[in-house]
Design a protein around this motif. Structure first.
Motif, PDB file in Angstrom:
ATOM      1  N   HIS A 106       5.229 -10.876   5.584  1.00 45.85           N
ATOM      2  CA  HIS A 106       3.841 -11.170   5.256  1.00 45.85           C
ATOM      3  C   HIS A 106       2.894 -10.204   5.955  1.00 45.85           C
ATOM      4  CE1 HIS A 106       0.359 -13.532   4.123  1.00 45.85           C
ATOM      5  NE2 HIS A 106      -0.026 -13.541   5.387  1.00 45.85           N
ATOM      6  N   ALA A 107       3.221  -9.905   7.235  1.00 39.67           N
ATOM      7  CA  ALA A 107       2.371  -8.964   7.975  1.00 39.67           C
ATOM      8  C   ALA A 107       2.431  -7.572   7.350  1.00 39.67           C
ATOM      9  CB  ALA A 107       2.808  -8.910   9.436  1.00 39.67           C
ATOM     10  N   GLU A 108       3.655  -7.135   6.966  1.00 39.36           N
ATOM     11  CA  GLU A 108       3.766  -5.827   6.318  1.00 39.36           C
ATOM     12  C   GLU A 108       3.020  -5.806   4.989  1.00 39.36           C
ATOM     13  OE1 GLU A 108       7.884  -5.068   5.935  1.00 39.36           O
ATOM     14  OE2 GLU A 108       8.223  -4.717   8.088  1.00 39.36           O
ATOM     15  N   GLN A 109       3.161  -6.902   4.221  1.00 41.99           N
ATOM     16  CA  GLN A 109       2.438  -6.979   2.951  1.00 41.99           C
ATOM     17  C   GLN A 109       0.938  -6.969   3.182  1.00 41.99           C
ATOM     18  OE1 GLN A 109       3.468 -10.404   0.632  1.00 41.99           O
ATOM     19  NE2 GLN A 109       2.187  -9.812  -1.116  1.00 41.99           N
ATOM     20  N   HIS A 110       0.498  -7.686   4.224  1.00 50.01           N
ATOM     21  CA  HIS A 110      -0.932  -7.693   4.552  1.00 50.01           C
ATOM     22  C   HIS A 110      -1.401  -6.292   4.952  1.00 50.01           C
ATOM     23  CE1 HIS A 110      -4.769  -9.151   6.008  1.00 50.01           C
ATOM     24  NE2 HIS A 110      -4.557  -8.517   7.146  1.00 50.01           N
ATOM     25  N   VAL A 111      -0.560  -5.590   5.719  1.00 53.42           N
ATOM     26  CA  VAL A 111      -0.922  -4.224   6.123  1.00 53.42           C
ATOM     27  C   VAL A 111      -1.011  -3.319   4.906  1.00 53.42           C
ATOM     28  CG1 VAL A 111      -0.114  -2.190   7.378  1.00 53.42           C
ATOM     29  CG2 VAL A 111      -0.009  -4.441   8.461  1.00 53.42           C
ATOM     30  N   ARG A 112      -0.023  -3.456   3.975  1.00 51.19           N
ATOM     31  CA  ARG A 112      -0.065  -2.632   2.766  1.00 51.19           C
ATOM     32  C   ARG A 112      -1.292  -2.957   1.924  1.00 51.19           C
ATOM     33  NH1 ARG A 112       5.587  -3.716   2.746  1.00 51.19           N
ATOM     34  NH2 ARG A 112       5.254  -5.407   1.238  1.00 51.19           N
ATOM     35  N   GLU A 113      -1.592  -4.247   1.779  1.00 50.68           N
ATOM     36  CA  GLU A 113      -2.782  -4.622   1.013  1.00 50.68           C
ATOM     37  C   GLU A 113      -4.049  -4.100   1.675  1.00 50.68           C
ATOM     38  OE1 GLU A 113      -2.636  -8.804   0.718  1.00 50.68           O
ATOM     39  OE2 GLU A 113      -1.049  -8.857  -0.820  1.00 50.68           O
ATOM     40  N   GLN A 114      -4.086  -4.167   3.013  1.00 48.62           N
ATOM     41  CA  GLN A 114      -5.248  -3.637   3.720  1.00 48.62           C
ATOM     42  C   GLN A 114      -5.365  -2.128   3.520  1.00 48.62           C
ATOM     43  OE1 GLN A 114      -7.526  -5.362   5.163  1.00 48.62           O
ATOM     44  NE2 GLN A 114      -8.721  -3.665   5.995  1.00 48.62           N
ATOM     45  N   VAL A 116      -4.230  -0.489   0.915  1.00 49.04           N
ATOM     46  CA  VAL A 116      -4.664  -0.274  -0.468  1.00 49.04           C
ATOM     47  C   VAL A 116      -6.166  -0.501  -0.591  1.00 49.04           C
ATOM     48  CG1 VAL A 116      -4.489  -1.172  -2.813  1.00 49.04           C
ATOM     49  CG2 VAL A 116      -2.422  -0.793  -1.482  1.00 49.04           C
ATOM     50  N   ARG A 117      -6.674  -1.571   0.057  1.00 46.86           N
ATOM     51  CA  ARG A 117      -8.115  -1.830   0.011  1.00 46.86           C
ATOM     52  C   ARG A 117      -8.905  -0.707   0.665  1.00 46.86           C
ATOM     53  NH1 ARG A 117      -6.400  -7.264   0.992  1.00 46.86           N
ATOM     54  NH2 ARG A 117      -6.642  -6.930   3.238  1.00 46.86           N
ATOM     55  N   GLU A 118      -8.419  -0.229   1.811  1.00 52.53           N
ATOM     56  CA  GLU A 118      -9.111   0.868   2.482  1.00 52.53           C
ATOM     57  C   GLU A 118      -9.079   2.137   1.631  1.00 52.53           C
ATOM     58  OE1 GLU A 118      -7.220   1.273   6.210  1.00 52.53           O
ATOM     59  OE2 GLU A 118      -8.149  -0.537   7.104  1.00 52.53           O
ATOM     60  N   GLU A 119      -7.919   2.404   0.988  1.00 49.44           N
ATOM     61  CA  GLU A 119      -7.822   3.591   0.134  1.00 49.44           C
ATOM     62  C   GLU A 119      -8.755   3.465  -1.061  1.00 49.44           C
ATOM     63  OE1 GLU A 119      -6.391   7.357  -0.932  1.00 49.44           O
ATOM     64  OE2 GLU A 119      -6.174   6.186   0.921  1.00 49.44           O
ATOM     65  N   ALA A 120      -8.811   2.256  -1.653  1.00 53.22           N
ATOM     66  CA  ALA A 120      -9.721   2.039  -2.782  1.00 53.22           C
ATOM     67  C   ALA A 120     -11.176   2.216  -2.353  1.00 53.22           C
ATOM     68  CB  ALA A 120      -9.500   0.648  -3.373  1.00 53.22           C
ATOM     69  N   ALA A 121     -11.500   1.672  -1.160  1.00 54.04           N
ATOM     70  CA  ALA A 121     -12.876   1.826  -0.661  1.00 54.04           C
ATOM     71  C   ALA A 121     -13.197   3.289  -0.392  1.00 54.04           C
ATOM     72  CB  ALA A 121     -13.056   0.997   0.606  1.00 54.04           C
ATOM     73  N   ARG A 122     -12.218   4.021   0.187  1.00 51.83           N
ATOM     74  CA  ARG A 122     -12.438   5.442   0.458  1.00 51.83           C
ATOM     75  C   ARG A 122     -12.603   6.223  -0.849  1.00 51.83           C
ATOM     76  NH1 ARG A 122      -9.593   9.933   0.470  1.00 51.83           N
ATOM     77  NH2 ARG A 122      -7.727   8.816  -0.168  1.00 51.83           N
ATOM     78  N   PHE A 123     -11.777   5.911  -1.852  1.00 56.02           N
ATOM     79  CA  PHE A 123     -11.888   6.585  -3.152  1.00 56.02           C
ATOM     80  C   PHE A 123     -13.229   6.256  -3.802  1.00 56.02           C
ATOM     81  CE2 PHE A 123     -11.260   6.532  -7.780  1.00 56.02           C
ATOM     82  CZ  PHE A 123     -10.883   7.847  -7.982  1.00 56.02           C
ATOM     83  N   ARG A 124     -13.656   4.979  -3.678  1.00 59.42           N
ATOM     84  CA  ARG A 124     -14.945   4.598  -4.256  1.00 59.42           C
ATOM     85  C   ARG A 124     -16.091   5.330  -3.569  1.00 59.42           C
ATOM     86  NH1 ARG A 124     -14.241  -0.238  -3.652  1.00 59.42           N
ATOM     87  NH2 ARG A 124     -15.351  -0.565  -1.686  1.00 59.42           N
TER      88      ARG A 124
END
Length: 334
Positions: A106-114, A116-124
């Protein structure tokens, strides 16, 4: 005596001890915990009582047998409990391991999701910045284009003003042709030269035989003054390319003898426009109530002037007729 007390342990003997060993152990413990010898120990009397009860139980074979049976059952129960406890411990450990593994996943999945969110925010953010830069560049390009268009319009307006406000002589072209071979009327001259721009006046100069004699030839030249409303039209006539025979038959001269300064300055600044708006010329003319008086010009003071006396006389008569017409129109309006 408490049923949970280990009588063998209390006396300090093994489970298979003989009666003699039991008696000996009892005597030692009784002397050790006798209340008379342990007056300062408040627990000595209780321990002494437990020792006496243990000795009485083990001295009776029946009670001893029942006690041993109870101890064996208690021991078996404890062993079973220990076995169950070990199994529960293993299960608990397995559950804890599974829970830790689940938390890790769950922690690894949370890290990956975080991530992905950071990458999406950076791309935006990068996309917004790129769009902002493109929008800024576009606005700057539009601003520069507008500024260039405004500057071009100002230059064109300035050129139009310079050309429209040109002196009448600057807009006048003197043409000359062989009067013996070709006859031109006022209408035919207007038809020929109106293709270069709107005409203000065409004045045919009277032909003098003395002029022909002064030239020393038998040819009797005819001439006319072509006054355009725009100096651009006059310039077009002087610099016409691929002229037809009807234009090549005319000799063309600037009325002042040289190209006007307004044309030279406009061409040198690359702000020459093809023709001035006739409405601008008319409005400029209407603002001025005074008709230019060219009779005050001394032709001898104009360098290189090609105006003959007949041409000058014809132009003066034309101006006089225009003055009379203008005064009659003004009187009718009043």
């Amino acid at each position: 005596m408490d049923a949970e007390i280990d009588v063998y342990g209390l006396l300090g003997i093994s489970v298979g001890a003989s009666e003699k060993e039991i008696t000996k152990a009892y005597r030692i413990k009784a002397l050790q915990y006798h209340p008379d010898k342990n007056r300062d120990n408040p627990d000595a009397a209780k321990v002494f009582h437990d020792v006496k009860s243990a000795y009485d139980l083990l001295s009776d074979p029946k009670q001893r047998g029942e006690y041993d049976e109870r101890q064996r059952a208690r021991l078996a129960k404890r062993q079973r409990q220990n076995a169950l406890s070990s199994q529960r411990k293993r299960m608990k450990s397995q559950l804890e391991r599974d829970e830790r593994a689940a938390r890790s996943v769950h922690a690894e999945q949370h890290v990956r999701e975080q991530q992905v969110r950071e990458e999406a925010a950076r791309f935006r953010d990068e996309t917004l910045k790129a769009e902002w830069r493109r929008d800024k560049q576009m606005r700057e390009h539009v601003r520069q284009a507008h500024a260039a268009e405004g500057e071009k319009a100002q230059h064109a307006q300035h050129a139009a003003e310079v050309l429209s406000e040109a002196d009448e002589l600057d807009r006048t072209i003197r043409v000359r042709w062989d009067g013996e071979q070709t006859q031109h009327s006022l209408e035919s001259l207007r038809a020929v030269f109106s293709q270069f721009g709107e005409l203000e006046e065409v004045v045919v100069a009277p032909v003098s035989t003395s002029n022909a004699r002064r030239r020393g030839t038998g040819v009797r030249p005819a001439s006319a003054l072509v006054v355009f409303k725009s100096i651009a039209a006059a310039h077009a006539l002087m610099h016409v390319q691929h002229a037809g025979p009807h234009i090549q038959s005319f000799e063309r001269f600037w009325a002042r003898g040289a190209e006007p300064e307004a044309v030279r300055s406009t061409i040198s600044n690359h702000r020459f426009v093809p023709a001035a708006d006739s409405s601008t010329i008319d409005s400029t003319r209407r603002r001025s109530k005074r008709i230019p008086d060219i009779s005050a010009i001394d032709l001898r003071q104009i360098p290189g002037s090609n105006l003959s006396f007949a041409d000058f006389e014809a132009l003066t008569l034309m101006r006089m007729r225009q003055c009379v017409a203008a005064e009659s129109i003004q009187g009718a309006c009043n």
